[in-house]
Scaffold this motif. Structure first.
Motif, PDB file in Angstrom:
ATOM      1  N   LEU A 196       0.893  -1.163   0.000  1.00  0.00           N
ATOM      2  CA  LEU A 196       0.000   0.000   0.000  1.00  0.00           C
ATOM      3  C   LEU A 196       0.928   1.209   0.000  1.00  0.00           C
ATOM      4  CD1 LEU A 196      -2.661  -1.029   2.706  1.00  0.00           C
ATOM      5  CD2 LEU A 196      -2.964  -1.010   0.234  1.00  0.00           C
ATOM      6  N   GLY A 197       0.862   2.033  -0.983  1.00  0.00           N
ATOM      7  CA  GLY A 197       1.809   3.150  -1.040  1.00  0.00           C
ATOM      8  C   GLY A 197       1.574   3.976  -2.278  1.00  0.00           C
ATOM      9  N   ILE A 198       2.635   4.647  -2.720  1.00  0.00           N
ATOM     10  CA  ILE A 198       2.504   5.535  -3.869  1.00  0.00           C
ATOM     11  C   ILE A 198       3.068   4.898  -5.136  1.00  0.00           C
ATOM     12  CG2 ILE A 198       3.177   7.803  -4.839  1.00  0.00           C
ATOM     13  CD1 ILE A 198       1.123   8.057  -2.647  1.00  0.00           C
ATOM     14  N   ILE A 199       4.169   4.163  -4.994  1.00  0.00           N
ATOM     15  CA  ILE A 199       4.659   3.426  -6.167  1.00  0.00           C
ATOM     16  C   ILE A 199       4.616   1.922  -5.868  1.00  0.00           C
ATOM     17  CG2 ILE A 199       6.047   5.184  -7.346  1.00  0.00           C
ATOM     18  CD1 ILE A 199       8.502   4.097  -5.905  1.00  0.00           C
ATOM     19  N   PRO A 200       4.325   1.132  -6.897  1.00  0.00           N
ATOM     20  CA  PRO A 200       4.114  -0.292  -6.630  1.00  0.00           C
ATOM     21  C   PRO A 200       5.397  -1.103  -6.487  1.00  0.00           C
ATOM     22  CG  PRO A 200       3.593   0.200  -8.914  1.00  0.00           C
ATOM     23  CD  PRO A 200       4.005   1.484  -8.299  1.00  0.00           C
ATOM     24  N   ASP A 201       6.537  -0.445  -6.271  1.00  0.00           N
ATOM     25  CA  ASP A 201       7.829  -1.103  -6.022  1.00  0.00           C
ATOM     26  C   ASP A 201       7.962  -2.490  -6.644  1.00  0.00           C
ATOM     27  OD1 ASP A 201       9.143   0.914  -4.705  1.00  0.00           O
ATOM     28  OD2 ASP A 201       8.260   0.410  -2.775  1.00  0.00           O
ATOM     29  N   GLU A 202       8.051  -3.499  -5.795  1.00  0.00           N
ATOM     30  CA  GLU A 202       8.298  -4.868  -6.274  1.00  0.00           C
ATOM     31  C   GLU A 202       7.000  -5.596  -6.636  1.00  0.00           C
ATOM     32  OE1 GLU A 202      11.796  -6.210  -5.968  1.00  0.00           O
ATOM     33  OE2 GLU A 202      11.862  -4.023  -6.027  1.00  0.00           O
ATOM     34  N   THR A 203       5.914  -4.857  -6.670  1.00  0.00           N
ATOM     35  CA  THR A 203       4.623  -5.519  -6.893  1.00  0.00           C
ATOM     36  C   THR A 203       4.508  -6.016  -8.332  1.00  0.00           C
ATOM     37  OG1 THR A 203       3.730  -3.895  -5.398  1.00  0.00           O
ATOM     38  CG2 THR A 203       2.135  -5.183  -6.607  1.00  0.00           C
ATOM     39  N   PRO A 204       4.344  -7.290  -8.555  1.00  0.00           N
ATOM     40  CA  PRO A 204       4.241  -7.759  -9.940  1.00  0.00           C
ATOM     41  C   PRO A 204       2.916  -7.344 -10.585  1.00  0.00           C
ATOM     42  CG  PRO A 204       3.995  -9.596  -8.403  1.00  0.00           C
ATOM     43  CD  PRO A 204       4.226  -8.370  -7.575  1.00  0.00           C
ATOM     44  N   ALA A 205       2.969  -7.206 -11.910  1.00  0.00           N
ATOM     45  CA  ALA A 205       1.732  -6.878 -12.639  1.00  0.00           C
ATOM     46  C   ALA A 205       0.989  -8.180 -12.937  1.00  0.00           C
ATOM     47  CB  ALA A 205       2.075  -6.161 -13.921  1.00  0.00           C
ATOM     48  N   HIS A 206      -0.302  -8.098 -12.930  1.00  0.00           N
ATOM     49  CA  HIS A 206      -1.156  -9.243 -13.273  1.00  0.00           C
ATOM     50  C   HIS A 206      -1.914  -8.933 -14.555  1.00  0.00           C
ATOM     51  CE1 HIS A 206      -0.520 -11.101  -9.344  1.00  0.00           C
ATOM     52  NE2 HIS A 206      -0.586  -9.861  -8.859  1.00  0.00           N
ATOM     53  N   MET A 207      -2.298  -9.984 -15.248  1.00  0.00           N
ATOM     54  CA  MET A 207      -3.120  -9.765 -16.443  1.00  0.00           C
ATOM     55  C   MET A 207      -4.318 -10.715 -16.417  1.00  0.00           C
ATOM     56  SD  MET A 207      -2.177  -9.501 -20.466  1.00  0.00           S
ATOM     57  CE  MET A 207      -1.827 -11.171 -20.882  1.00  0.00           C
ATOM     58  N   ALA A 208      -5.441 -10.189 -16.810  1.00  0.00           N
ATOM     59  CA  ALA A 208      -6.640 -11.015 -16.967  1.00  0.00           C
ATOM     60  C   ALA A 208      -7.273 -10.690 -18.317  1.00  0.00           C
ATOM     61  CB  ALA A 208      -7.632 -10.749 -15.842  1.00  0.00           C
ATOM     62  N   ILE A 209      -7.996 -11.659 -18.852  1.00  0.00           N
ATOM     63  CA  ILE A 209      -8.703 -11.442 -20.123  1.00  0.00           C
ATOM     64  C   ILE A 209     -10.130 -11.958 -19.975  1.00  0.00           C
ATOM     65  CG2 ILE A 209      -8.732 -11.961 -22.600  1.00  0.00           C
ATOM     66  CD1 ILE A 209      -5.654 -12.554 -22.267  1.00  0.00           C
ATOM     67  N   LEU A 210     -11.074 -11.064 -20.192  1.00  0.00           N
ATOM     68  CA  LEU A 210     -12.497 -11.415 -20.096  1.00  0.00           C
ATOM     69  C   LEU A 210     -13.095 -11.458 -21.498  1.00  0.00           C
ATOM     70  CD1 LEU A 210     -13.309  -8.601 -17.518  1.00  0.00           C
ATOM     71  CD2 LEU A 210     -13.141 -11.003 -16.927  1.00  0.00           C
ATOM     72  N   VAL A 211     -13.989 -12.374 -21.716  1.00  0.00           N
ATOM     73  CA  VAL A 211     -14.732 -12.417 -22.990  1.00  0.00           C
ATOM     74  C   VAL A 211     -16.215 -12.365 -22.656  1.00  0.00           C
ATOM     75  CG1 VAL A 211     -15.239 -13.761 -25.074  1.00  0.00           C
ATOM     76  CG2 VAL A 211     -12.924 -13.771 -24.128  1.00  0.00           C
ATOM     77  N   VAL A 212     -16.869 -11.322 -23.182  1.00  0.00           N
ATOM     78  CA  VAL A 212     -18.295 -11.118 -22.896  1.00  0.00           C
ATOM     79  C   VAL A 212     -19.047 -11.226 -24.213  1.00  0.00           C
ATOM     80  CG1 VAL A 212     -19.967  -9.480 -21.938  1.00  0.00           C
ATOM     81  CG2 VAL A 212     -17.645  -9.546 -21.035  1.00  0.00           C
ATOM     82  N   PRO A 213     -20.154 -11.983 -24.252  1.00  0.00           N
ATOM     83  CA  PRO A 213     -20.903 -12.071 -25.508  1.00  0.00           C
ATOM     84  C   PRO A 213     -21.290 -10.676 -26.002  1.00  0.00           C
ATOM     85  CG  PRO A 213     -21.922 -13.417 -23.785  1.00  0.00           C
ATOM     86  CD  PRO A 213     -20.795 -12.687 -23.149  1.00  0.00           C
TER      87      PRO A 213
END
Ligand code: PMP
Length: 292
Positions: A108-125
Motif C-alpha cells: 500500500l503506497g505511492i509506487i508499486p515497487d516490487e509488486t508484480p503486474a497481473h493480467m486477466a482477459i475477459l470475454v463477454v458475448p
C-alpha cells in the motif's frame, strides 16, 4: 444500460496464464491497481470468430502499461496468444474482449515497487448496445476537460482517465443526452467519453490531433479507409466553432464502430450523412461484419 452486462456471463477468464471460471476471477482489496488506479486495459471485438485488429490492441496495451510505469513481463506475442486462447475457450463468435493489466496487492503506497503486474482477459458475448441509434446520437458539451499530457497519461488507455469520462457521461445522460464532447485544457475539441470524433467540413474529414485524446484504433482504420476512398483527411486542432460548421459528425470506437451524431446541444446536423454512411459500409467490410 450503457455498457455490456456481465450478469449471467460464465465464460472462462484468463488470469496470469490459467483459464479459471468466471466467478473465480477475483482480486484482493489491497491491490495497488484498485487503490491507485494502476491499471490499463483494452477493448477488442470478435466478428464471426475473427479477432479484429488484435495485434494493434496488444501493442497499445503494452504502451499504455509503459506510460503509467506498470512493469509488465508479458510480451505482445503472449498477449495475442492468450487472447486467442480465451476467445476459443469462450466458444463465442461475436464477443467483446477486455484484457486488463494491474499492479498486485503486495504494497500500500505511492509506487508499486516490487509488486508484480497481473493480467486477466475477459470475454463477454456481444450485444448491440447501440441499437436504435443508427440515425444519430445527441451530444452535449461537457464541463469536464481532458487534461494536458503533463497532468495525466491522456494518450494511454489507463483506468485513471476514465474517472473524467464517467463523470462527463453521467452528467450528459442525466441531462437527456447520449454522450458528451470534451474539450482539452487549451479549449480544443478532444473526444467523446469513450470514442474519437470526426467532422466533415466542406467534403473533407477532420479529426483532432491525438495529443489530448486516446489515439483510437478505429480512428486510425477510418482514416485509412477514407484515404482509400479518395476522401481528404486532416488532423488538426478543432474549436467548438468548427463543430458548428460541420455538415456531418460521427464518433469512432471499437464498441460503437462509426456512430453518427444528429445534434450537438442546439445544433442539428442534416439527416443525410453520405460520408459517414460510405465509411460505415467500408468499416463493416473491413471487420467482416457483413460476412454471411
Ligand atoms: N477514446 C476513448 C476515451 C475510448 O475509451 C475509446 C475506446 N477504446 C476510444 C477513444 C476509441 O478507441 P478505439 O477505436 O481504439 O476503440
Amino acid at each position: 444500460m450503457s455498457g455490456l452486462s456481465t450478469d449471467g456471463v460464465h465464460t472462462p477468464v484468463w488470469v496470469d496464464g490459467q483459464l479459471v471460471a468466471w466467478d473465480k476471477a477475483q482480486l484482493h482489496a489491497a491491490s495497488f491497481g484498485l487503490n491507485n488506479a494502476s491499471c490499463v486495459f483494452e477493448g477488442i471485438r470478435v466478428y464471426n470468430g475473427d479477432i479484429f485488429a488484435l495485434e494493434e490492441h496488444a501493442a497499445r496495451l503494452l504502451s499504455s502499461a509503459h506510460a503509467i510505469g506498470l512493469e509488465i513481463s508479458y510480451t505482445r506475442e503472449l498477449i495475442i496468444n492468450a487472447v486467442v486462447e480465451t476467445v476459443h475457450a469462450s466458444a463465442k463468435t461475436n464477443a467483446y474482449v477486455r484484457p486488463l493489466v494491474w499492479s498486485g496487492s503486495e504494497i500500500l503506497g505511492i509506487i508499486p515497487d516490487e509488486t508484480p503486474a497481473h493480467m486477466a482477459i475477459l470475454v463477454v458475448p456481444w450485444k448491440n448496445i447501440y441499437e436504435g441509434k443508427s440515425s444519430g446520437i445527441r451530444l452535449t458539451w461537457s464541463r469536464w476537460m481532458r487534461p494536458a499530457a503533463t497532468m495525466a497519461p491522456v494518450t494511454a488507455k489507463a483506468s485513471c482517465n476514465y474517472v473524467i469520462a464517467s463523470l462527463a457521461r453521467r452528467e450528459a445522460n442525466a441531462r437527456g443526452y447520449d454522450d458528451a464532447l470534451l474539450l482539452d485544457h487549451r479549449g480544443y475539441v478532444a473526444e467523446a467519453t469513450g470514442a474519437n470524433v470526426f467532422i466533415v467540413l466542406e467534403d473533407r474529414l477532420v479529426t483532432p490531433i491525438a495529443d489530448a485524446c486516446l489515439p483510437g484504433i478505429t480512428r486510425r482504420i477510418v482514416m485509412d479507409l477514407a484515404h482509400e476512398q479518395g476522401i481528404e483527411v486532416t488532423q488538426k486542432r478543432l474549436r467548438p466553432a468548427d463543430i458548428v460548421q460541420a455538415s456531418e459528425i460521427f464518433l469512432t470506437g471499437t464498441a460503437s464502430e462509426l456512430q453518427p451524431v444528429c445534434s450537438v446541444g442546439d445544433q442539428q446536423l442534416p439527416q443525410e450523412h453520405p460520408v459517414t454512411s460510405a465509411l460505415t459500409e467500408a468499416y463493416r467490410q473491413a471487420t467482416g461484419h457483413n460476412r454471411t
